[in-house]
Design a protein around this motif. Structure first.
Motif, short mmCIF file in Angstrom:
data_model
loop_
_atom_site.label_atom_id
_atom_site.label_comp_id
_atom_site.label_asym_id
_atom_site.label_seq_id
_atom_site.Cartn_x
_atom_site.Cartn_y
_atom_site.Cartn_z
N ASN A 212 36.91 26.78 39.22
CA ASN A 212 38.46 26.47 39.79
C ASN A 212 38.16 25.27 40.65
OD1 ASN A 212 36.94 27.54 42.02
ND2 ASN A 212 38.56 29.02 42.74
N THR A 240 41.78 23.92 35.00
CA THR A 240 41.04 23.01 35.78
C THR A 240 40.42 21.81 35.25
OG1 THR A 240 40.75 24.98 37.22
CG2 THR A 240 39.70 23.15 37.89
N ILE A 268 49.47 25.70 29.38
CA ILE A 268 50.46 25.53 30.13
C ILE A 268 50.35 25.19 31.68
CG2 ILE A 268 52.46 26.70 31.07
CD1 ILE A 268 52.69 28.32 27.98
N PRO A 269 49.45 25.99 32.29
CA PRO A 269 49.06 25.85 33.52
C PRO A 269 48.71 24.27 33.91
CG PRO A 269 48.10 27.83 33.05
CD PRO A 269 48.57 26.98 31.83
N SER B 14 38.62 17.11 48.00
CA SER B 14 38.57 18.79 47.78
C SER B 14 38.43 19.61 48.81
CB SER B 14 37.39 19.01 46.84
OG SER B 14 37.70 18.45 45.46
N TYR B 18 39.92 23.15 50.81
CA TYR B 18 39.27 24.35 51.33
C TYR B 18 39.80 24.64 52.72
CZ TYR B 18 35.89 22.96 47.45
OH TYR B 18 35.29 22.67 46.30
N GLY B 119 52.13 28.09 34.95
CA GLY B 119 52.04 26.78 35.79
C GLY B 119 52.80 26.41 36.94
N ASP B 144 45.85 14.62 45.05
CA ASP B 144 44.64 15.07 46.20
C ASP B 144 45.01 14.41 47.59
OD1 ASP B 144 43.19 16.71 44.43
OD2 ASP B 144 41.43 15.31 44.24
N TRP B 210 47.03 24.90 45.69
CA TRP B 210 45.95 25.40 44.66
C TRP B 210 46.79 25.95 43.35
CZ3 TRP B 210 40.91 25.01 44.27
CH2 TRP B 210 40.24 24.66 45.34
N ALA B 212 49.34 24.54 41.96
CA ALA B 212 49.88 23.28 41.32
C ALA B 212 48.43 22.99 40.59
CB ALA B 212 50.38 22.37 42.09
N ARG B 213 47.55 22.89 41.27
CA ARG B 213 46.19 22.19 41.00
C ARG B 213 45.56 22.96 39.49
NH1 ARG B 213 40.67 21.45 44.06
NH2 ARG B 213 40.49 19.14 44.00
N ASN B 214 45.60 24.47 39.79
CA ASN B 214 44.86 25.13 38.51
C ASN B 214 45.65 26.11 37.99
OD1 ASN B 214 42.83 24.11 39.98
ND2 ASN B 214 41.84 25.74 40.77
N GLY B 215 46.76 26.36 38.14
CA GLY B 215 47.95 27.36 37.57
C GLY B 215 47.69 28.30 38.55
N GLN B 217 47.46 32.05 38.92
CA GLN B 217 46.62 32.95 38.43
C GLN B 217 45.77 33.82 39.27
OE1 GLN B 217 43.81 31.64 35.31
NE2 GLN B 217 44.62 29.60 35.74
N ALA B 219 42.72 34.17 39.64
CA ALA B 219 41.66 33.16 40.27
C ALA B 219 42.00 32.60 41.48
CB ALA B 219 41.32 32.13 39.21
N PHE B 222 39.97 33.48 44.44
CA PHE B 222 38.52 33.19 44.72
C PHE B 222 38.37 32.03 45.62
CE2 PHE B 222 37.69 34.91 40.13
CZ PHE B 222 37.60 36.24 40.50
N VAL B 223 39.61 31.35 45.96
CA VAL B 223 39.59 30.23 46.70
C VAL B 223 38.87 30.47 48.07
CG1 VAL B 223 41.33 28.96 45.39
CG2 VAL B 223 41.73 30.28 47.54
#
Lengths: 441, 297
Positions: A212, A240, A268-269, B14, B18, B119, B144, B210, B212-215, B217, B219, B222-223
């Motif tokens: 990520n 990503t 899509i994301p 980045s 965090y 998304g 960013d 987050w 908007a950045r990675n979708g 989901q 995951a 995990f941030v």
């Protein structure tokens, strides 16, 4: 008193009938994942798979009069849970589990020895151990349709086509951005071998799980300035990567993803950042194929469909699940040709898979022309196909931009045999002699 | 040299992302001494609720308000149902409770909204700013930079809230000494409820950025792993510490991956911040901005 006796007799007869009915069932475990980080892949693939099985039951009354049954078990893409599901389901149904689809390279690795001991075949369709394509060493494992090494050689062929010939690969630089796991590392040897053969430079850049955050990897790409990038991701790593590529201005139509990086859930994301991106595929997207229409007609109009979100029907993952259904059902059909129209044991199913042939004509009958490639499995070759189509994301959907591209078998097969022989030596196995195997019925 | 600065700036930006996650941890820890393992799940839940509401016809502003409301209610419920019955229990019990809570929130979120990947467009493109690229040759992402601005606003807002409002001062009193705060009549449980609600708001901001950045989901959960070394470096009780820690972690992991990675096979970005944090622990166990504890013997 008489009425009580009649009722008891009726119940007993009902029980016998139910038992006889249950004896005519073929049990297929659906050990997949519907929650967790990889749920998008699991729910789509098992959605298509289960819908296909239900369609066969509804339309044809099962296979050869044998009803197909299944039970879902949640693995969460976790090895321990995958083994637990396998143990829980291997003895269900009148003949036990027919075949296992682990849908995880890690779970496949964990089950190889167990499944062989239990005589239950594993189909690892488009994942798992590449060298299991050598059926002499891995009699119970079938990485059907195409394995990672085949795919990778097709990718290099595709790049060669785009560059104007394989001789034009000399001097190019290709970056391989991979998920830092056994799955991600699987193609490093074949890429190195191809780099040596064609004279291009390959640079491998690992991305730590889950992927990520990839700023530093793509800054390295910016510094290297490669001609092409191969993306070997999974889950969140894919969108990503595409966003990170956009951030450094790397053209998306020079990024080629593995088939686990090439679904709608990956693009899509990423939004506009995914436009133009290319990925390999062993099935295409689309809901207009007769096979998908039959699923809609026999399953969804009866409100028995698996997909809560019906817009996913016809998506890459969903259609891949239908491919899982097609190969499983056709292998059962093949097994029944030899062993009779009755529930098959795992061992009989193994024979069915090993002698599976799906020709273009058969694909047409199945309503799947162009949906997947023809297949011919054998004792020597547990892959059975090997070809790959390339798909491009136009911002809304995946479009096929090539026909089936064949792998570089001359390069791949010796590497598979070498790796399988090393495995056999390590495990003290004697490879089968395929000339002595029973011919197809 | 320009490449070095590009890596450094990318890392710092980045790091701000965090810090956004770390802030949620700090708020809870500061007020109640609980290390909230469920913060990553709250981030996921917030983002999923926002996109879920939008799919159900809510416009962005309404979805944002409704999600904020949901996060505040969720925070209050967590305090009332999970933590209040555990008052005066050992810290490890509270920590274990938040581990359980994280699984419950993750499961509930997927049950409620499904596990599909979505998304999320916030209208800020994740592309380089052309002027900076033209004049310096470096790529700095609009997204960013905007995220850094939002984080700065959030920290300023939180700092003002803590220093200028009555509730904020009560929060600081609770953070300094629970017993003393109770003795002067500060309603401890009400304060904890407010803190959990504020942490829910921070989770929403982090989840949107987050997401908007990675979708959006799973995951996203995990941030939280990225926030842990930030907390060790910055201190568990300090908001400025979360920011500075985030910047250090972001910059160091990117520089390490680019300049040290190639010598050891790469892929060190995931664990390098933890090594840095462990080394840091040896010299300053309370973190850069954490309070030094002096115990009477």
């Amino acid at each position: 008193m008489k009425s009580v006796k009649s009722a008891l007799l009726g119940l007993a007869l009902l029980g016998v009938a139910a038992s006889a009915h249950a004896q005519n069932e073929q049990f297929i475990p659906m050990n997949g994942y519907w929650v967790g980080p990889y749920a998008a892949g699991g729910s789509g693939i098992f959605g298509g798979f289960i819908d296909y099985i239900n369609m066969i039951n509804a339309r044809d009354g099962g296979v050869g009069g044998v009803k197909l049954t299944y039970e879902k078990c949640e693995t969460e893409y976790n090895n321990a849970r995958g083994v637990e599901c396998y143990e829980r389901e291997k003895k269900k149904g009148p003949t036990g589990a027919t075949v296992i689809h682990p849908l995880s390279t890690g779970i496949t690795y964990s089950l190889i020895d167990k499944a062989a001991a239990d005589k239950i075949p594993i189909i690892s369709l488009g994942y798992g151990r590449t060298d299991a394509s050598d059926g002499r060493v891995f009699p119970y494992v079938f990485p059907l349709i195409t394995n990672y090494w085949s795919q990778n050689t097709a990718k290099i062929k595709f790049i060669g086509m785009r560059e104007g010939g394989m001789d034009k690969l000399k001097g190019l630089t290709i970056v391989n951005i991979y998920h830092d796991s056994a799955y991600g590392k699987e193609t490093i040897p074949i890429l190195d071998a191809q780099a040596k053969k064609y004279g291009f430079t390959v640079k491998h850049i690992p991305v730590p799980h889950p992927g990520n955050e990839q700023g530093s990897q793509w800054l390295q790409v910016r510094q290297i300035k490669p001609d092409w990038v191969i993306l070997r991701g999974w889950g969140v790593m894919n969108p990503t990567a595409l966003k990170a590529a956009a951030k450094i201005g790397y053209p998306r139509d020079r990024i080629i993803g593995v088939w686990w990086s090439g679904a709608e859930e990956d693009t899509i994301p990423a939004g506009d950042a995914a436009k133009g991106y290319i990925a390999a595929g062993f099935n295409v997207a689309g809901a207009n194929f007769p096979v998908i229409q039959d699923i809609k007609k026999y399953v969804y109009t009866k409100f028995k469909g698996e997909m809560e979100d019906q817009t996913r029907i016809g998506s890459i993952y969903y259609n891949r699940g239908v491919v899982h259904g097609i190969v499983t059902v056709e292998a059962i059909r093949k097994g029944q040709e030899k062993f009779g129209k009755k529930p098959l044991t795992g061992e009989q199913m193994r024979w069915g898979i090993e002698n599976l042939q799906i020709s273009e004509a058969r694909l047409k009958e199945l309503g799947a022309t162009g949906f997947m490639q023809p297949l011919k499995v054998s004792c020597m070759d547990h892959e059975g196909g090997g070809a790959v189509k390339f798909l491009q994301w136009d911002g809304n959907k995946w479009n096929a931009i090539t026909d089936w591209i064949q792998p570089d078998r001359e390069l791949v097969r010796p590497m598979i045999e070498q790796s399988a022989a090393a495995y056999a030596k390590e495990k003290n196995l004697t490879p089968r002699d395929c000339t002595k195997e029973a011919p197809p019925a | 040299m320009s490449f070095f600065f590009e890596v450094l700036i990318g890392g710092l930006l980045s790091g701000v992302m965090y810090s956004l996650v770390a802030l949620g941890f700090v708020l809870i820890y500061k007020a109640s001494g609980v290390f909230n393992f469920a913060q990553g799940s709250l981030v996921f839940f917030a983002a999923l609720t926002f996109v879920g509401l939008r799919e159900h016809g809510f416009n962005s502003a309404l979805a944002l308000l409704a999600t904020l409301g949901v996060m505040i209610v969720l925070g209050l419920l967590i305090e009332r149902i999970v933590l209040r019955p555990l008052v005066n229990q050992p810290q490890i019990t509270l920590f274990m409770a938040t581990i359980g809570l994280s699984f419950v929130i993750e499961g509930f979120a997927q049950l409620l909204w499904g596990a599909n990947v979505r998304g999320l467009e916030l209208g800020i493109q994740d592309e380089p700013i052309e002027q900076i690229t033209t004049y310096t040759g470096m790529n700095v992402s609009k997204f960013d930079l905007s995220a850094a601005g939002i984080a700065a606003l959030l920290v300023t807002g939180l700092a003002l809230f803590f220093s200028r409002t009555r509730i904020g001062r009560a929060l600081r009193a609770v953070a300094d000494d629970h017993q003393a705060a109770l003795a002067v009549g500060i309603p401890l449980q009400q304060i904890w409820g407010i803190v959990w609600a504020v942490a829910g708001f921070v989770a929403l901001v982090a989840g949107l950025l987050w997401g908007a950045r990675n979708g959006v989901q799973f995951a996203l959960t995990f941030v939280a792993l990225k926030a842990l070394p930030v907390l060790i470096l910055g201190g568990f009780e300090s908001i400025p510490g979360a920011i500075v820690g985030g910047l250090i972690v972001g910059a160091s992991e990117k520089l390490a991956e680019v300049y040290l990675g190639p010598y050891v096979g790469g892929g060190i970005e995931g664990w390098f911040p933890y090594v840095l944090a462990l080394v840091f622990l040896l010299f300053r166990p309370e973190g850069l901005f954490g309070e030094k504890h002096i115990d009477r013997v």
